[in-house]
Design an enzyme around this catalytic site. Structure first.
Site, PDB file in Angstrom:
ATOM      1  N   LYS A 212     -12.080   0.008  -9.474  1.00  0.00           N
ATOM      2  CA  LYS A 212     -12.259  -0.671 -10.767  1.00  0.00           C
ATOM      3  C   LYS A 212     -13.076  -1.949 -10.574  1.00  0.00           C
ATOM      4  CE  LYS A 212      -9.685  -2.760 -14.545  1.00  0.00           C
ATOM      5  NZ  LYS A 212      -8.394  -2.970 -15.198  1.00  0.00           N
ATOM      6  N   GLU A 218     -10.303  -2.574   1.284  1.00  0.00           N
ATOM      7  CA  GLU A 218     -10.064  -1.274   1.928  1.00  0.00           C
ATOM      8  C   GLU A 218     -11.139  -0.268   1.512  1.00  0.00           C
ATOM      9  OE1 GLU A 218      -7.787  -3.059   0.370  1.00  0.00           O
ATOM     10  OE2 GLU A 218      -5.819  -2.941   1.337  1.00  0.00           O
ATOM     11  N   GLY A 272      -5.638  -0.084 -13.522  1.00  0.00           N
ATOM     12  CA  GLY A 272      -5.872   0.842 -12.406  1.00  0.00           C
ATOM     13  C   GLY A 272      -4.846   1.963 -12.352  1.00  0.00           C
ATOM     14  N   ARG A 273      -3.573   1.617 -12.513  1.00  0.00           N
ATOM     15  CA  ARG A 273      -2.518   2.642 -12.398  1.00  0.00           C
ATOM     16  C   ARG A 273      -2.407   3.516 -13.644  1.00  0.00           C
ATOM     17  NH1 ARG A 273      -0.796  -2.525 -12.203  1.00  0.00           N
ATOM     18  NH2 ARG A 273       0.542  -3.359 -13.853  1.00  0.00           N
ATOM     19  N   GLU A 358       4.584  -1.245  -9.824  1.00  0.00           N
ATOM     20  CA  GLU A 358       3.563  -2.285  -9.999  1.00  0.00           C
ATOM     21  C   GLU A 358       3.603  -2.799 -11.446  1.00  0.00           C
ATOM     22  OE1 GLU A 358      -0.408  -2.618  -7.590  1.00  0.00           O
ATOM     23  OE2 GLU A 358      -0.924  -1.652  -9.478  1.00  0.00           O
ATOM     24  N   HIS A 389      17.575  19.116   1.815  1.00  0.00           N
ATOM     25  CA  HIS A 389      17.958  19.205   3.229  1.00  0.00           C
ATOM     26  C   HIS A 389      17.736  17.890   3.959  1.00  0.00           C
ATOM     27  CE1 HIS A 389      18.754  23.513   3.086  1.00  0.00           C
ATOM     28  NE2 HIS A 389      17.777  23.544   2.193  1.00  0.00           N
ATOM     29  N   LYS A 507      -3.165 -10.395   0.061  1.00  0.00           N
ATOM     30  CA  LYS A 507      -4.611 -10.176   0.229  1.00  0.00           C
ATOM     31  C   LYS A 507      -5.292 -11.461   0.693  1.00  0.00           C
ATOM     32  CE  LYS A 507      -5.315  -6.858  -3.540  1.00  0.00           C
ATOM     33  NZ  LYS A 507      -6.043  -6.646  -4.784  1.00  0.00           N
TER      34      LYS A 507
HETATM   35  O1  F6P Z   1      -3.996  -4.514  -5.304  1.00  0.00           O
HETATM   36  C1  F6P Z   1      -3.485  -3.725  -6.314  1.00  0.00           C
HETATM   37  C2  F6P Z   1      -4.600  -3.092  -7.093  1.00  0.00           C
HETATM   38  O2  F6P Z   1      -5.260  -4.075  -7.839  1.00  0.00           O
HETATM   39  C3  F6P Z   1      -4.092  -1.980  -7.975  1.00  0.00           C
HETATM   40  O3  F6P Z   1      -3.582  -2.429  -9.171  1.00  0.00           O
HETATM   41  C4  F6P Z   1      -5.301  -1.125  -8.092  1.00  0.00           C
HETATM   42  O4  F6P Z   1      -5.004   0.164  -8.571  1.00  0.00           O
HETATM   43  C5  F6P Z   1      -5.802  -1.152  -6.678  1.00  0.00           C
HETATM   44  O5  F6P Z   1      -5.564  -2.472  -6.243  1.00  0.00           O
HETATM   45  C6  F6P Z   1      -7.243  -0.775  -6.470  1.00  0.00           C
HETATM   46  O6  F6P Z   1      -8.095  -1.614  -7.183  1.00  0.00           O
HETATM   47  P1  F6P Z   1      -9.607  -1.226  -7.433  1.00  0.00           P
HETATM   48  O7  F6P Z   1      -9.646   0.003  -8.252  1.00  0.00           O
HETATM   49  O8  F6P Z   1     -10.212  -2.399  -8.150  1.00  0.00           O
HETATM   50  O9  F6P Z   1     -10.262  -1.004  -6.094  1.00  0.00           O
END
Ligand code: F6P
Length: 542
Positions: A212, A218, A272-273, A358, A389, A507
């Protein structure tokens, strides 16, 4: 309207006080006695909506408790808050954003006005852009830089930019185009990307970089390494044919080196979620095709319509949210289990963890005051019968109260015309479902025994969520069911379910520590424990 900004706190309401009073009887209530007292309980405590039949009769609730929970929802103005969400009010007040994931699944003929503009045409423009691209890749007419069709798709993203598409792809594999292979990379752990690239041919691989913000370390690190892998084999210009982006941030996409003609946009008003119905679901559309993806959105819209129109007492997301409030705030439950009786839903609990935890993992209300009541429970689960199980023992005989959702289907996916295989499929599925029904019965009613070790006390609450089959439409409705359940709970607690500042501190610290790790001369200025650990790592990392 009850408002946290005006100093209102839901736990000071008369409805809350009445629920507290009623809850003192919860340990004396028995599910068996509740059924004995009402021969119509199972029929009365069931809701059919958007393709689901949901039985919530195996709960430690009386009609009086349910009425009072609905009164609590009224008191918190869940209806007003719901309408504000659908109409595009700025419900995410801390970030000044609308909360409009429901606009992603509106039919083209409808309108949702944001800042004076109808956003529905733009939503459908992006869906159409996705459909063209999906068709090109699926039909083999999108060619890589050396003229070969794409056969492998790697989705790079994390959080909402990974969990939604990864979960939905796994759920809907039987509907996917099987000559295309899909892999999902989220973790910055280098082994995640290196494992995902094993066996892939750069000439036939497409990377979808989903972020987003396009600022998530990452994702950008994995994407940059994937780009280097591709460029080493095919040269830098090949990136244009092998990388597409999904983001709200055009400038950063361009800076990363992806042609913005190959970018699929979405908007700040999609959290995002809550984004799997946007272009974030591009990999899913590549897998199941445009028609399948539209069915998926239609399922979400089915549940949106139900949530928006059904009276609260017959409203599926509202009732599930209220039951969860009952146990979280009045029944001393700290966790909530989600138990899909479908191997295809293996990633569903993980997806729900982000959606729920979240969203409602907040300790401060919208007015900025620390809340004096419990909010979002810990959500966890695994597909059954594997879970049976492993951890079901604790649900049956442990000391914690763990409300659980059992999700099952009348028919398996993957039915074939081969009679022998169909027979086996049906046999497995019937056994799976026999376990499904047996578990909720055992949990609710238990079994008395002279030996206390072998005694099942019962009274372990469950909701049974049944649908005909796990299809794109059913999955869409299931996701929206939980989205709106989470919304209902956040609305009652008076918290902002749509920001996530809690993930920020880690972060920020990670950025500083990253520099300290690579520059061994930097003095370490953390707490004693962190200094010792970092020093050890710096000395031994190579
Ligand atoms: O760090 C949490 C978060 O902001 C989530 O809410 C989001 O889904 C995820 O990181 C990834 O964010 P992006 O889509 O901006 O890479």
């Amino acid at each position: 309207m009850a408002s946290q900004q005006n100093g209102f706190s839901i736990d000071k309401s008369s409805e809350w006080a009445e629920l507290s009073r009623l809850s003192s009887a919860i340990d004396e209530t028995s599910i068996r006695a509740l059924f004995e007292a009402d021969p119509d309980r199972a029929a009365a405590m069931a809701i059919e909506a958007a393709g689901f039949y949901v039985d919530y009769s195996k709960h430690l609730v009386t009609g009086e408790v349910l009425d009072q929970l609905v009164a609590l929802a009224d008191r918190a103005d869940v209806v007003g808050q719901r309408e504000a969400m659908f109409d595009g009010a700025v419900l995410n007040t801390t970030e000044g954003r609308q909360v409009l994931h429901t606009a992603l699944r509106r039919p083209a003929a409808e309108a949702v006005i944001v800042d004076g503009e109808d956003v529905v045409p733009e939503v459908h423009r992006v869906l159409d852009q996705m459909a063209v691209f999906a068709h090109q890749v699926r039909s083999g007419s999108w060619l890589g830089s050396t003229g070969k069709p794409i056969t492998s798709i790697v989705n790079i993203g994390i959080g909402g930019s990974d969990l939604g598409p990864a979960m939905a792809y796994h759920a809907l594999r039987p509907f996917s185009q099987r000559n295309l292979e899909f892999r999902f990379v989220s973790n910055i752990d280098p082994t995640a990307l290196s494992e995902a690239l094993i066996g892939l041919d750069p000439e036939t691989t497409m990377f979808i970089v989903v972020s987003k913000t396009f600022g998530t370390v990452e994702t950008l690190t994995n994407a940059a390494t994937a780009r280097a892998w591709l460029a080493a084999a095919l040269g830098q210009p090949a990136v244009a044919k092998h990388f597409v982006a999904v983001s709200t941030n055009k400038q950063r996409v361009a800076e990363f080196g992806i042609d913005t003609d190959n970018m699929f946009g979405f908007w700040d008003w999609v959290g995002g979620r809550y984004s799997v119905g946007s272009a974030v679901g591009l990999s899913l559309m590549l897998a199941i095709g445009n028609d399948g993806f539209r069915d998926f959105l239609a399922g979400m819209h089915d549940m949106d319509q139900h949530f928006r129109t059904a009276p609260l007492a017959q409203n599926l997301p509202v009732v599930l949210g209220l039951l969860s409030i009952w146990y979280t705030n009045f029944g001393n439950a700290q966790t909530h289990a989600v138990l899909p009786y479908s191997d295809h839903l293996a990633r569903f609990p993980a997806y729900l963890q982000q959606l729920d935890m979240e969203s409602n993992g907040k300790g401060v209300d919208k007015g900025g005051r620390t809340v004096s009541y419990a909010t979002g429970p810990v959500v966890w689960g695994e597909p059954a019968t594997n879970g049976q199980h492993a951890f079901y023992q604790l649900i049956h005989q442990g000391t914690h109260r763990i409300p659980a959702d059992f999700i099952g289907f009348m028919r398996p996916t993957g039915e074939t015309s081969d009679p022998l295989w169909s027979h086996h499929l049906r046999n497995h599925h019937d056994l799976l479902m026999a376990n499904f029904f047996a578990q909720t019965e055992a949990l609710a009613f238990g079994q008395s025994h002279d030996d206390p070790q072998r005694q099942f006390t019962g009274d372990r609450p469950t909701t049974t969520i049944l649908a005909d089959q796990l299809t794109p439409r059913t999955l869409g409705a299931l996701i929206a069911l939980y989205e709106h359940k989470v919304f209902t709970m956040g609305a009652i607690w008076g918290i902002n379910s749509f920001d996530q500042f809690g993930v920020e501190l880690g972060k920020v610290l990670a950025t500083a520590i990253g520099q300290e790790i690579t520059d061994a001369d930097r003095p370490l200025a953390h707490d004693q424990s962190t200094n010792v650990l970092l020093d050890r790592y710096r000395n031994q990392r190579l």
